[in-house]
Write a protein that holds these residues in place. Structure first.
Motif, PDB file in Angstrom:
ATOM      1  N   LEU A   1      -6.585  -0.523  -0.149  1.00  0.00           N
ATOM      2  CA  LEU A   1      -6.682  -1.958   0.090  1.00  0.00           C
ATOM      3  C   LEU A   1      -7.694  -2.602  -0.862  1.00  0.00           C
ATOM      4  O   LEU A   1      -7.424  -3.641  -1.471  1.00  0.00           O
ATOM      5  CB  LEU A   1      -7.073  -2.218   1.546  1.00  0.00           C
ATOM      6  CG  LEU A   1      -7.204  -3.669   1.977  1.00  0.00           C
ATOM      7  CD1 LEU A   1      -5.901  -4.419   1.793  1.00  0.00           C
ATOM      8  CD2 LEU A   1      -7.663  -3.735   3.432  1.00  0.00           C
TER       9      LEU A   1
ATOM     10  N   LEU B   1       0.857  -1.189   0.000  1.00  0.00           N
ATOM     11  CA  LEU B   1       0.000   0.000   0.000  1.00  0.00           C
ATOM     12  C   LEU B   1       0.893   1.239   0.000  1.00  0.00           C
ATOM     13  O   LEU B   1       1.617   1.490   0.964  1.00  0.00           O
ATOM     14  CB  LEU B   1      -0.921  -0.011   1.217  1.00  0.00           C
ATOM     15  CG  LEU B   1      -1.840  -1.224   1.337  1.00  0.00           C
ATOM     16  CD1 LEU B   1      -2.724  -1.104   2.575  1.00  0.00           C
ATOM     17  CD2 LEU B   1      -2.685  -1.414   0.086  1.00  0.00           C
TER      18      LEU B   1
ATOM     19  N   GLY C   1      -8.117   0.435   7.359  1.00  0.00           N
ATOM     20  CA  GLY C   1      -7.974  -0.698   6.448  1.00  0.00           C
ATOM     21  C   GLY C   1      -8.455  -1.990   7.055  1.00  0.00           C
ATOM     22  O   GLY C   1      -9.622  -2.143   7.399  1.00  0.00           O
TER      23      GLY C   1
ATOM     24  N   VAL D   1      -0.179  -8.348   2.503  1.00  0.00           N
ATOM     25  CA  VAL D   1      -0.288  -6.891   2.514  1.00  0.00           C
ATOM     26  C   VAL D   1       0.833  -6.298   3.359  1.00  0.00           C
ATOM     27  O   VAL D   1       1.028  -6.690   4.516  1.00  0.00           O
ATOM     28  CB  VAL D   1      -1.655  -6.444   3.084  1.00  0.00           C
ATOM     29  CG1 VAL D   1      -1.761  -4.920   3.111  1.00  0.00           C
ATOM     30  CG2 VAL D   1      -2.802  -7.045   2.272  1.00  0.00           C
TER      31      VAL D   1
END
Length: 184
Positions: free
Chosen positions: A78, A7, A150, A95
């Motif tokens: 996301l 991200l 998120g 992630v």
């Protein structure tokens, strides 16, 4: 297939005028460290971006940029990355945050080994944190993420046995210039 998603579409408002993701940290741009930590973890490498300089860095490191509108919350980043991973047939999503430059590739490898086919995340011993890995069974919940937290709610649901304890200095995210001066 596992996808890695970094991200990197934030606006760096608390950092000042400079784009913090391009700020030098230990010999390279801050974002480059997160990209390198994720590189070997997946065949599909994605990074959300909201500026062309960041997109250029992402491409230079072998990641596919996923555009996100400037100013969008972390959850929008996301969701955009998850949508791109799903389009490519991903069954697991790793992630990482672009402003966590001290996470190492060995940390990511240990996290993936701990996860197996389940969800797993890092922890500083107290708080569940990224990096995190999510199986396809949690994709719908990830797609429902809202705001700047998120996947925070999903991370809190991951059992302690699937939380990889890492030194807190490696899990620091950099929001302000003084966060860099604190040093790992």
């Amino acid at each position: 297939m596992r996808a890695a998603l970094v991200l990197a579409a934030g606006q760096s408002r608390r950092f000042g005028a400079a784009d913090k993701l391009l700020t030098p940290v230990e010999g390279g741009p801050m974002l480059a460290h997160a990209l390198e930590a994720a590189r070997a973890a997946a065949g599909l490498r994605l990074a959300t971006v909201s500026s062309e300089p960041v997109a250029a860095l992402v491409r230079a490191h072998g990641f596919q940029p996923v555009p996100v509108p400037p100013g969008a919350p972390q959850s929008a980043s996301l969701r955009a990355g998850l949508a791109a991973a799903r389009q490519h047939g991903a069954t697991h999503l790793l992630v990482l945050l672009g402003d966590m430059p001290f996470v190492q590739a060995t940390d990511v490898a240990a996290l993936l080994a701990l996860a197996g086919t389940e969800a797993a995340c890092a922890t500083d011993g107290t708080t569940p944190l990224p990096p995190a890995v999510f199986p396809e069974a949690l994709f719908a919940a990830l797609a429902g993420a809202q705001g700047d937290r998120g996947a925070g709610a999903l991370l809190r649901e991951i059992p302690a046995a699937r939380r990889l304890t890492l030194p807190p200095d490696r899990l620091r995210d950099i929001d302000r210039p003084e966060d860099l001066r604190a040093g790992p």
